[in-house]
Enzyme design. Structure first.
Site, PDB file in Angstrom:
ATOM      1  N   PHE A  61      -6.680  -4.797  -3.124  1.00  0.00           N
ATOM      2  CA  PHE A  61      -6.193  -3.503  -2.641  1.00  0.00           C
ATOM      3  C   PHE A  61      -4.674  -3.465  -2.744  1.00  0.00           C
ATOM      4  O   PHE A  61      -3.972  -4.315  -2.197  1.00  0.00           O
ATOM      5  CB  PHE A  61      -6.611  -3.273  -1.191  1.00  0.00           C
ATOM      6  CG  PHE A  61      -6.154  -1.942  -0.639  1.00  0.00           C
ATOM      7  CD1 PHE A  61      -6.750  -0.762  -1.057  1.00  0.00           C
ATOM      8  CD2 PHE A  61      -5.128  -1.877   0.290  1.00  0.00           C
ATOM      9  CE1 PHE A  61      -6.332   0.462  -0.555  1.00  0.00           C
ATOM     10  CE2 PHE A  61      -4.700  -0.661   0.792  1.00  0.00           C
ATOM     11  CZ  PHE A  61      -5.306   0.522   0.373  1.00  0.00           C
ATOM     12  N   TYR A  63      -1.084  -1.225  -2.276  1.00  0.00           N
ATOM     13  CA  TYR A  63      -0.513  -0.118  -1.513  1.00  0.00           C
ATOM     14  C   TYR A  63       0.981   0.048  -1.749  1.00  0.00           C
ATOM     15  O   TYR A  63       1.583   1.027  -1.311  1.00  0.00           O
ATOM     16  CB  TYR A  63      -0.753  -0.340  -0.013  1.00  0.00           C
ATOM     17  CG  TYR A  63      -0.285  -1.699   0.469  1.00  0.00           C
ATOM     18  CD1 TYR A  63       1.037  -1.909   0.855  1.00  0.00           C
ATOM     19  CD2 TYR A  63      -1.150  -2.780   0.509  1.00  0.00           C
ATOM     20  CE1 TYR A  63       1.477  -3.157   1.267  1.00  0.00           C
ATOM     21  CE2 TYR A  63      -0.729  -4.023   0.926  1.00  0.00           C
ATOM     22  CZ  TYR A  63       0.582  -4.210   1.300  1.00  0.00           C
ATOM     23  OH  TYR A  63       1.017  -5.448   1.697  1.00  0.00           O
ATOM     24  N   GLY A  64       1.624  -0.932  -2.429  1.00  0.00           N
ATOM     25  CA  GLY A  64       3.069  -0.888  -2.648  1.00  0.00           C
ATOM     26  C   GLY A  64       3.412  -1.350  -4.048  1.00  0.00           C
ATOM     27  O   GLY A  64       2.983  -0.764  -5.044  1.00  0.00           O
ATOM     28  N   SER A  65       4.159  -2.449  -4.139  1.00  0.00           N
ATOM     29  CA  SER A  65       4.652  -2.895  -5.444  1.00  0.00           C
ATOM     30  C   SER A  65       3.537  -3.370  -6.370  1.00  0.00           C
ATOM     31  O   SER A  65       3.725  -3.386  -7.594  1.00  0.00           O
ATOM     32  CB  SER A  65       5.691  -4.008  -5.266  1.00  0.00           C
ATOM     33  OG  SER A  65       5.113  -5.154  -4.676  1.00  0.00           O
ATOM     34  N   GLU A 138       3.041 -12.873  -3.844  1.00  0.00           N
ATOM     35  CA  GLU A 138       3.151 -12.071  -2.624  1.00  0.00           C
ATOM     36  C   GLU A 138       3.671 -12.838  -1.415  1.00  0.00           C
ATOM     37  O   GLU A 138       4.240 -12.240  -0.503  1.00  0.00           O
ATOM     38  CB  GLU A 138       1.769 -11.474  -2.279  1.00  0.00           C
ATOM     39  CG  GLU A 138       1.303 -10.402  -3.235  1.00  0.00           C
ATOM     40  CD  GLU A 138       2.179  -9.161  -3.172  1.00  0.00           C
ATOM     41  OE1 GLU A 138       2.403  -8.637  -2.072  1.00  0.00           O
ATOM     42  OE2 GLU A 138       2.658  -8.738  -4.241  1.00  0.00           O
TER      43      GLU A 138
END
Length: 236
Positions: A61, A63-65, A138
């Site tokens: 999932f 949601y950003g980068s 990450e």
């Protein structure tokens, strides 16, 4: 009935404004009291994740980068909603896009609400290697504040279990819920050896808009950042 495509809005924060504050700072290295993960520690983390859930199909999932710089080649992507989580600038960074003197803020999933994003299906082979690559991309400090977690997401095709990176509230880098004005002030000024926080924001909001994902808080933040950059650098 086909849904009409969402018209993209014009952002106040532009590439030209981002250039005004773009800079590269020296990398200060890990925060005192933390270290960098070893390969063995990353492998142990992946083994622990696969012990919790060993998927036949690996979904991630974003949601950003990860939406604008995934560093993997998905075989499928779908719009998805993560119930119980929301996108938030709740992680404090003292490297990457910030420094010790001027820490940055980075997006993570925080508890509460819901988050619209994209779920990616990764190739079927070598889940261990693919997860290891994601961990190295990450996760920063050891112990980490941005931690991997299997979450439930909703798609039009049905519910899925996907890997996401969420904020640990007891983590050293957890900043909590901050006023949008404070977030914007930080993002307009902070930069590190990966570039400016304004660039991170610009790329994220641009890609969300491109995918028809509307985030009211991020839209407000990009407008505030644009205003601050103009105020600090002049109209020209």
């Amino acid at each position: 009935m086909k849904r009409k495509p969402t018209r993209r809005r014009s952002m106040a924060l532009t590439a030209d404004l981002v250039v005004r504050v773009e800079r590269i700072e020296p990398d200060p290295g890990p925060e005192p009291g933390t270290t960098e993960h070893t390969d063995a520690e990353f492998d142990e983390l992946v083994e622990r994740l696969l012990a919790e859930h060993r998927p036949e199909t690996l979904w991630v999932f974003a949601y950003g980068s990860l939406i604008w710089n995934p560093e993997f080649v998905p075989v499928e992507q779908r719009p998805a909603i993560a119930p119980g989580w929301h996108r938030s600038f709740c992680l404090k960074l003292t490297r990457w896009r910030g420094t010790r003197q001027l820490p940055a803020l980075m997006l993570a999933l925080d508890r509460g609400g819901s988050c619209n994003g994209i779920v990616y299906r990764l190739p079927a082979e070598d889940h261990f290697g693919q997860l290891g690559q994601l961990m190295r991309r990450e996760i920063d400090a050891n112990p980490p504040t941005n931690v991997p977690c299997w979450i439930k997401v909703k798609t039009k095709e049905g519910p899925l279990r996907a890997l996401a990176f969420v904020a640990a509230p007891d983590g050293k880098a957890y900043a909590g819920r901050l006023p949008l004005e404070q977030v914007a002030d930080t993002l307009a000024r902070a930069a590190g050896h990966w570039g400016s926080s304004a660039q991170y924001l610009f790329r994220t909001v641009s890609k969300l808009e491109e995918n028809g994902i509307r985030d009211r808080n991020l839209w407000r933040i990009q407008d505030l950042v644009a205003r601050q950059i103009i105020a600090s650098t002049g109209d020209a």
